[in-house]
Design an enzyme around this catalytic site. Structure first.
Site, PDB file in Angstrom:
ATOM      1  N   ARG A  30      21.408 -42.626  24.904  1.00  0.00           N
ATOM      2  CA  ARG A  30      21.594 -42.172  26.285  1.00  0.00           C
ATOM      3  C   ARG A  30      22.496 -40.954  26.317  1.00  0.00           C
ATOM      4  O   ARG A  30      23.580 -40.946  25.744  1.00  0.00           O
ATOM      5  CB  ARG A  30      22.220 -43.291  27.119  1.00  0.00           C
ATOM      6  CG  ARG A  30      22.646 -42.881  28.537  1.00  0.00           C
ATOM      7  CD  ARG A  30      23.222 -44.065  29.288  1.00  0.00           C
ATOM      8  NE  ARG A  30      23.740 -43.714  30.599  1.00  0.00           N
ATOM      9  CZ  ARG A  30      25.030 -43.681  30.920  1.00  0.00           C
ATOM     10  NH1 ARG A  30      25.960 -43.974  30.011  1.00  0.00           N
ATOM     11  NH2 ARG A  30      25.416 -43.365  32.145  1.00  0.00           N
ATOM     12  N   LYS A 260      18.100 -46.343  38.732  1.00  0.00           N
ATOM     13  CA  LYS A 260      19.409 -46.986  38.659  1.00  0.00           C
ATOM     14  C   LYS A 260      19.783 -47.529  40.042  1.00  0.00           C
ATOM     15  O   LYS A 260      19.824 -46.784  41.004  1.00  0.00           O
ATOM     16  CB  LYS A 260      20.460 -45.992  38.164  1.00  0.00           C
ATOM     17  CG  LYS A 260      20.224 -45.507  36.747  1.00  0.00           C
ATOM     18  CD  LYS A 260      21.152 -44.374  36.377  1.00  0.00           C
ATOM     19  CE  LYS A 260      22.602 -44.815  36.305  1.00  0.00           C
ATOM     20  NZ  LYS A 260      23.486 -43.695  35.892  1.00  0.00           N
ATOM     21  N   THR A 318      26.950 -51.313  32.015  1.00  0.00           N
ATOM     22  CA  THR A 318      28.315 -51.067  32.480  1.00  0.00           C
ATOM     23  C   THR A 318      29.288 -52.176  32.079  1.00  0.00           C
ATOM     24  O   THR A 318      29.108 -53.336  32.443  1.00  0.00           O
ATOM     25  CB  THR A 318      28.390 -50.863  34.013  1.00  0.00           C
ATOM     26  OG1 THR A 318      27.328 -50.024  34.450  1.00  0.00           O
ATOM     27  CG2 THR A 318      29.723 -50.230  34.385  1.00  0.00           C
TER      28      THR A 318
END
Length: 529
Positions: A30, A260, A318
């Site tokens: 990423r 997202k 996250t």
């Protein structure tokens, strides 16, 4: 079976480190363009080059000059971020300022302060903040770790040519703030577009490079946002061909679009967003700030379930191993967080700061892979640790009422693999549709996706249990020979051994002697090696 995405940054930009990450389970690299200055792509280009130079199975076993690690371009999106800490140099490890409870701090949109963030003045890139906030509102910085309360708003400052505003705040929850951190303003309506000009420039650059496999669209709020991104990608491909950056015969496939979900509007419109998306990222950082944090538990499970039922890959992201930015061992809560995401049905789990800026990027990847392997084993063991069996039953019930031919074939193949205790499923697919359909039904054995090009394979890599292998350059169109080559390749890699059972899903041309007309037929073959 469950995949791992690693964010690449100052701690993980070298070829050796990226190779170590790849060797320890990284399937997707990423690139976070929130931290890429507008128009500056040299650093990102170098990272992409390093990713592509790493050795994977194709290089080591099949003697082909490429690997199947996908590259994900994560857009900055229509978000609000702070500026750069004074003295910070791009590409180096972050500098921090300390914000102390009770101190006064000025939040400004003055462009001259963009790279001069200090403990007394913080630049924000949201020009409309003066008309958005009022005294008493709260600004939450860096995933909500730092809280500022608005005291006074000075709007429309400047000389008329360069207007800006200043918001006087009191630090309510202090902490260390790095460069270009996200900002949330709960309980307000933000005046933001679906794609910023920077996003469009970054995406066009990615298309021109022909190296981007996945685009993660940030802060998606509604289905039309996804359609806009997909349409823009198609326009970029056409433009790049017209301008000579891409050739007509280049291996060009539109990057998969991952939406997202990181705000309440995205949650409220989730099902329509999912229908338009190629996949979903449960981006818990901003989402956990924008909504009551206790709601996050059920929302994560709900979104993962709906993605599973739709047959679309879902990334849980996250703070999964957040403490490993600083420590070589995870907390016990982090271990169970990663494991439970796998048991929920996530196709992929993600490292963010742990691999991008942390002190132990490779150790973090090893740790995540160890947890994932244990959770995968529990998931497929049928010992009741997960509701995956119930989810499969939901899928089978759904297709019994309204199934396509391909779904019927693939669901049957997955059930056959389970009933016959097969060791692997081989899917021979030209465009990847068969592979995606097989993955939807969550088989408990790997799917070897035998596909014609690396670009198609890299767009499939996010799906749980899918391992793309590219056909040789001399691959024939003869259906029987394709199956023979696929089985031979699986044996070369070590996935198939004598007495292993394999299920093959392929398409063949069939015709009736009476009509002389041939048509494509999906077929399932089961045999023992």
């Amino acid at each position: 079976m469950t995949k791992m995405t690693c964010t690449l940054g100052p701690s993980s930009s070298t070829t050796n480190t990226i190779q170590d990450l790849s060797d320890n389970g990284m399937s997707v690299s990423r690139l976070n363009f929130s931290h890429v200055p507008r128009g500056e792509y040299e650093y990102s280009s170098n990272i992409i080059s390093n990713v592509r130079s790493c050795e994977g199975m194709h290089c080591r076993v099949l003697d082909r000059g490429y690997n199947m690690t996908a590259i994900l371009l994560d857009t900055k999106g229509p978000e609000i971020r702070t500026g750069v800490i004074e003295g910070y140099v791009s590409g180096e490890k972050n500098l921090y300022i300390d914000l102390v409870d009770g101190d006064s701090v000025t939040v400004t949109t003055d462009e001259s302060m963009k790279e001069k963030v200090s403990s007394s003045s913080i630049y924000l890139d949201y020009k409309q903040i003066g008309s958005t906030v009022k005294p008493g509102d709260v600004l939450l910085l860096d995933d909500g770790l730092i809280g500022l309360e608005v005291v006074h708003v000075n709007d429309s400052l400047g000389d008329g040519k360069q207007e800006y505003c200043e918001v006087q705040c009191i630090v309510k929850n202090g902490g260390a703030l790095g460069s270009v951190k996200g900002v949330n303003i709960p309980n307000t309506t933000l005046q933001l577009p679906s794609m910023t000009e920077k996003d469009k420039e970054d995406i066009l650059w990615g298309i021109r490079s022909n190296e981007i496999d996945i685009v993660a669209a940030s802060f998606v709020r509604k289905a039309s946002d996804v359609r806009s991104v997909k349409a823009y990608l198609e326009r970029c491909i056409s433009r790049a061909k017209a301008e000579g950056d891409l050739k007509e015969d280049d291996d060009v496939v539109r990057p998969a679009v991952i939406s997202k979900i990181e705000n309440k509007e995205g949650v409220d419109n989730f099902e329509e967003i999912l229908a338009e998306s190629d996949g979903i990222m449960v981006a818990r950082g901003d989402l956990g700030v924008e909504i009551p944090f206790a709601d996050l538990l059920i929302l994560q499970k709900k979104m993962v379930r709906l993605c599973n039922l739709a047959g679309k890959p879902v990334i849980v992201a996250t703070q999964m191993l957040d403490s490993m930015q600083r420590n070589p061992r995870p907390t016990r809560a982090e271990v169970t967080d990663v494991g439970n995401a796998v048991l929920d049905g996530a196709d992929c789990v993600m490292l963010s700061g742990e691999s991008a800026n942390g002190n132990y990027p490779v150790v973090a990847a090893k740790t995540m892979q160890t947890i994932v392997a244990m959770a995968d084993d529990a998931l497929d063991s049928r010992r009741g640790y997960s509701n995956i069996g119930q989810r499969r039953a939901e899928m089978y019930d759904a297709i019994s009422k309204n199934a396509t031919t391909l779904e019927s074939i693939c669901s049957a193949a997955v059930q056959m693999a389970s009933q016959t205790d097969a060791d692997i499923i081989i899917a021979i697919s030209r465009k990847g549709s068969t592979v995606k359909s097989l993955a939807k039904f969550r088989p408990n054995v790997p799917i070897m996706a035998f596909i014609p090009t690396p670009s198609i394979g890299r767009r499939l890599i996010l799906h749980r249990g899918v391992y793309p292998i590219v056909m040789s350059a001399t691959a024939t169109d003869d259906e029987h020979e394709r199956v023979v080559e696929a089985v031979r390749t699986a044996k070369e890699i070590g996935w198939l051994k004598p007495n292993h059972r394999v299920v093959v899903v392929d398409a063949e041309l069939w015709g009736l002697e009476s009509t002389k007309v041939k048509t494509k037929a999906n077929c399932i073959k089961i045999f023992t090696v």
